[in-house]
Design a protein around this motif. Sequence first.
Motif, PDB file in Angstrom:
ATOM      1  N   ILE A  36       0.842  -1.202   0.000  1.00  0.00           N
ATOM      2  CA  ILE A  36       0.000   0.000   0.000  1.00  0.00           C
ATOM      3  C   ILE A  36       0.874   1.248   0.000  1.00  0.00           C
ATOM      4  N   LEU A  37       1.895   1.247   0.856  1.00  0.00           N
ATOM      5  CA  LEU A  37       2.813   2.386   0.911  1.00  0.00           C
ATOM      6  C   LEU A  37       3.441   2.639  -0.454  1.00  0.00           C
ATOM      7  N   ASN A  38       3.981   1.601  -1.065  1.00  0.00           N
ATOM      8  CA  ASN A  38       4.651   1.772  -2.355  1.00  0.00           C
ATOM      9  C   ASN A  38       3.687   2.253  -3.436  1.00  0.00           C
ATOM     10  N   ALA A  39       2.476   1.697  -3.457  1.00  0.00           N
ATOM     11  CA  ALA A  39       1.494   2.102  -4.472  1.00  0.00           C
ATOM     12  C   ALA A  39       1.105   3.570  -4.304  1.00  0.00           C
ATOM     13  N   LEU A  40       0.830   3.984  -3.072  1.00  0.00           N
ATOM     14  CA  LEU A  40       0.429   5.369  -2.833  1.00  0.00           C
ATOM     15  C   LEU A  40       1.564   6.341  -3.123  1.00  0.00           C
ATOM     16  N   ASN A  47       4.861  11.701  -0.374  1.00  0.00           N
ATOM     17  CA  ASN A  47       6.253  11.322  -0.616  1.00  0.00           C
ATOM     18  C   ASN A  47       6.877  10.745   0.652  1.00  0.00           C
ATOM     19  N   THR A  48       8.098  10.306   0.541  1.00  0.00           N
ATOM     20  CA  THR A  48       8.779   9.650   1.660  1.00  0.00           C
ATOM     21  C   THR A  48       8.934  10.582   2.854  1.00  0.00           C
ATOM     22  N   ASP A  49       9.231  11.848   2.610  1.00  0.00           N
ATOM     23  CA  ASP A  49       9.386  12.796   3.714  1.00  0.00           C
ATOM     24  C   ASP A  49       8.081  12.991   4.468  1.00  0.00           C
ATOM     25  N   GLU A  50       6.977  13.084   3.731  1.00  0.00           N
ATOM     26  CA  GLU A  50       5.674  13.218   4.389  1.00  0.00           C
ATOM     27  C   GLU A  50       5.345  11.967   5.206  1.00  0.00           C
ATOM     28  N   PHE A  51       5.673  10.808   4.661  1.00  0.00           N
ATOM     29  CA  PHE A  51       5.427   9.543   5.348  1.00  0.00           C
ATOM     30  C   PHE A  51       6.222   9.484   6.651  1.00  0.00           C
ATOM     31  N   ARG A  52       7.509   9.804   6.565  1.00  0.00           N
ATOM     32  CA  ARG A  52       8.357   9.795   7.758  1.00  0.00           C
ATOM     33  C   ARG A  52       7.832  10.767   8.804  1.00  0.00           C
ATOM     34  N   ASP A  53       7.439  11.962   8.372  1.00  0.00           N
ATOM     35  CA  ASP A  53       6.908  12.958   9.295  1.00  0.00           C
ATOM     36  C   ASP A  53       5.631  12.456   9.967  1.00  0.00           C
ATOM     37  N   ALA A  54       4.783  11.766   9.214  1.00  0.00           N
ATOM     38  CA  ALA A  54       3.540  11.239   9.790  1.00  0.00           C
ATOM     39  C   ALA A  54       3.840  10.195  10.871  1.00  0.00           C
ATOM     40  N   ILE A  55       4.845   9.364  10.653  1.00  0.00           N
ATOM     41  CA  ILE A  55       5.236   8.383  11.673  1.00  0.00           C
ATOM     42  C   ILE A  55       5.758   9.106  12.908  1.00  0.00           C
ATOM     43  N   GLU A  56       6.640  10.061  12.695  1.00  0.00           N
ATOM     44  CA  GLU A  56       7.265  10.764  13.810  1.00  0.00           C
ATOM     45  C   GLU A  56       6.290  11.669  14.547  1.00  0.00           C
ATOM     46  N   ALA A  78      -3.315   8.424   8.402  1.00  0.00           N
ATOM     47  CA  ALA A  78      -3.307   9.856   8.714  1.00  0.00           C
ATOM     48  C   ALA A  78      -3.062  10.680   7.450  1.00  0.00           C
ATOM     49  N   LEU A  79      -2.143  10.238   6.615  1.00  0.00           N
ATOM     50  CA  LEU A  79      -1.851  10.970   5.381  1.00  0.00           C
ATOM     51  C   LEU A  79      -3.029  10.926   4.411  1.00  0.00           C
ATOM     52  N   LEU A  80      -3.698   9.790   4.328  1.00  0.00           N
ATOM     53  CA  LEU A  80      -4.849   9.698   3.434  1.00  0.00           C
ATOM     54  C   LEU A  80      -5.960  10.647   3.868  1.00  0.00           C
ATOM     55  N   GLU A  81      -6.159  10.773   5.172  1.00  0.00           N
ATOM     56  CA  GLU A  81      -7.148  11.735   5.677  1.00  0.00           C
ATOM     57  C   GLU A  81      -6.693  13.165   5.405  1.00  0.00           C
ATOM     58  N   ARG A  82      -5.432  13.448   5.708  1.00  0.00           N
ATOM     59  CA  ARG A  82      -4.893  14.795   5.532  1.00  0.00           C
ATOM     60  C   ARG A  82      -4.972  15.246   4.079  1.00  0.00           C
ATOM     61  N   LYS A  83      -4.772  14.307   3.147  1.00  0.00           N
ATOM     62  CA  LYS A  83      -4.777  14.628   1.718  1.00  0.00           C
ATOM     63  C   LYS A  83      -6.181  14.597   1.122  1.00  0.00           C
ATOM     64  N   GLY A  84      -7.177  14.216   1.932  1.00  0.00           N
ATOM     65  CA  GLY A  84      -8.550  14.189   1.450  1.00  0.00           C
ATOM     66  C   GLY A  84      -8.898  12.980   0.600  1.00  0.00           C
ATOM     67  N   VAL A  85      -8.041  11.962   0.625  1.00  0.00           N
ATOM     68  CA  VAL A  85      -8.314  10.741  -0.136  1.00  0.00           C
ATOM     69  C   VAL A  85      -9.450   9.959   0.523  1.00  0.00           C
ATOM     70  N   GLY A  87     -12.319  10.176   4.029  1.00  0.00           N
ATOM     71  CA  GLY A  87     -12.934  11.094   4.966  1.00  0.00           C
ATOM     72  C   GLY A  87     -12.441  10.849   6.389  1.00  0.00           C
ATOM     73  N   PRO A  88     -12.569  11.846   7.267  1.00  0.00           N
ATOM     74  CA  PRO A  88     -12.163  11.679   8.659  1.00  0.00           C
ATOM     75  C   PRO A  88     -12.881  10.482   9.300  1.00  0.00           C
ATOM     76  N   GLY A  89     -12.103   9.596   9.892  1.00  0.00           N
ATOM     77  CA  GLY A  89     -12.659   8.449  10.589  1.00  0.00           C
ATOM     78  C   GLY A  89     -13.163   7.335   9.689  1.00  0.00           C
ATOM     79  N   GLU A  90     -12.980   7.456   8.378  1.00  0.00           N
ATOM     80  CA  GLU A  90     -13.509   6.470   7.445  1.00  0.00           C
ATOM     81  C   GLU A  90     -12.961   5.072   7.688  1.00  0.00           C
ATOM     82  N   LEU A  91     -11.729   4.971   8.156  1.00  0.00           N
ATOM     83  CA  LEU A  91     -11.128   3.665   8.392  1.00  0.00           C
ATOM     84  C   LEU A  91     -11.190   3.225   9.855  1.00  0.00           C
TER      85      LEU A  91
END
Length: 93
Positions: A36-40, A47-56, A78-85, A87-91
């Motif tokens: 999933i990470l690689n596909a997105l 991007n990788t920096d955004e992903f790392r920041d979301a973990i941290e 968290a990134l999928l919600e932040r990017k609007g892919v 909805g909040p709480g959808e998962l």
Amino acid sequence: MARINDVGGMQGFGAVDTADDAEPFHADWEVRVLGILNALRDQGVFNTDEFRDAIESLPPAEYLATSYYERWFKAICALLERKGVIGPGELDD
């Protein structure tokens, strides 16, 4: 500002396990999270920096209570919600 992942010089976390683990994954869902990470990332959703920041950016208690790939999954959500892919709480379910 130090984040929970930056524990350099801190005490009380116990010994670091330096034994090599021959298995990169311990459950099928971990492989799926990597896929999933690689596909997105390949689709330019983040991007990788955004992903790392979301973990941290995970709350310290949550960061410490979750496994490596659980952190990845939480960061992706968290990134999928932040990017609007999604909805909040959808998962949440």
